[in-house]
Motif scaffolding. Sequence first.
Motif, PDB file in Angstrom:
ATOM      1  N   ILE A 202     -58.648 -68.990  62.655  1.00 26.69           N
ATOM      2  CA  ILE A 202     -58.830 -69.701  63.396  1.00 26.69           C
ATOM      3  C   ILE A 202     -58.521 -70.090  63.925  1.00 26.69           C
ATOM      4  CG2 ILE A 202     -61.172 -71.858  63.998  1.00 26.69           C
ATOM      5  CD1 ILE A 202     -62.340 -71.072  61.756  1.00 26.69           C
ATOM      6  N   ALA A 203     -57.159 -70.547  64.115  1.00 24.86           N
ATOM      7  CA  ALA A 203     -55.720 -71.228  65.258  1.00 24.86           C
ATOM      8  C   ALA A 203     -55.002 -70.276  66.002  1.00 24.86           C
ATOM      9  CB  ALA A 203     -54.797 -72.776  63.623  1.00 24.86           C
ATOM     10  N   VAL A 204     -54.740 -69.506  65.425  1.00 29.30           N
ATOM     11  CA  VAL A 204     -54.022 -68.556  66.118  1.00 29.30           C
ATOM     12  C   VAL A 204     -54.875 -67.754  67.045  1.00 29.30           C
ATOM     13  CG1 VAL A 204     -52.726 -66.536  65.389  1.00 29.30           C
ATOM     14  CG2 VAL A 204     -52.551 -68.418  63.991  1.00 29.30           C
ATOM     15  N   GLY A 205     -55.699 -67.334  66.521  1.00 29.93           N
ATOM     16  CA  GLY A 205     -57.745 -66.777  67.901  1.00 29.93           C
ATOM     17  C   GLY A 205     -57.577 -67.622  68.585  1.00 29.93           C
ATOM     18  N   ALA A 206     -57.332 -68.676  68.137  1.00 29.51           N
ATOM     19  CA  ALA A 206     -57.712 -69.572  70.056  1.00 29.51           C
ATOM     20  C   ALA A 206     -56.633 -70.015  70.653  1.00 29.51           C
ATOM     21  CB  ALA A 206     -58.112 -71.276  69.005  1.00 29.51           C
ATOM     22  N   ILE A 207     -55.366 -69.708  69.979  1.00 30.03           N
ATOM     23  CA  ILE A 207     -53.954 -69.740  70.660  1.00 30.03           C
ATOM     24  C   ILE A 207     -53.913 -68.229  71.315  1.00 30.03           C
ATOM     25  CG2 ILE A 207     -51.121 -70.062  70.424  1.00 30.03           C
ATOM     26  CD1 ILE A 207     -51.754 -71.724  68.198  1.00 30.03           C
ATOM     27  N   LEU A 208     -53.998 -67.234  70.622  1.00 32.36           N
ATOM     28  CA  LEU A 208     -53.760 -66.642  71.551  1.00 32.36           C
ATOM     29  C   LEU A 208     -55.312 -66.292  72.312  1.00 32.36           C
ATOM     30  CD1 LEU A 208     -53.589 -63.415  68.681  1.00 32.36           C
ATOM     31  CD2 LEU A 208     -51.690 -64.297  69.893  1.00 32.36           C
ATOM     32  N   THR A 209     -56.471 -65.906  72.453  1.00 34.08           N
ATOM     33  CA  THR A 209     -57.632 -66.451  73.275  1.00 34.08           C
ATOM     34  C   THR A 209     -56.912 -67.427  74.501  1.00 34.08           C
ATOM     35  OG1 THR A 209     -59.117 -65.683  72.127  1.00 34.08           O
ATOM     36  CG2 THR A 209     -59.754 -66.616  73.564  1.00 34.08           C
TER      37      THR A 209
END
Length: 72
Positions: free
Chosen positions: A10-17
């Motif tokens: 969730i954290a890495v996805g939010a950073i990428l988005t």
Amino acid sequence: MGIGGCITLIAVGAILTFATDWELDSVNLDLVGVIMMVVGIIGTAVMTSIARRRRAVVTPVAPTVVDRDDRF
């Protein structure tokens, strides 16, 4: 994958988005981030349901005691 791995997704996805402005020709990083967040949320829901099932408390059955008075 445990709950920690799901939270990491969730954290890495939010950073990428939301936090990157990288442009790649073949990969849409915003879409990859959203997919990672969705997989992390689904994984968290599955892991918490499995953990809840493991922690189910079963009350023990009390033994039946028969009191007999056999005086004739």
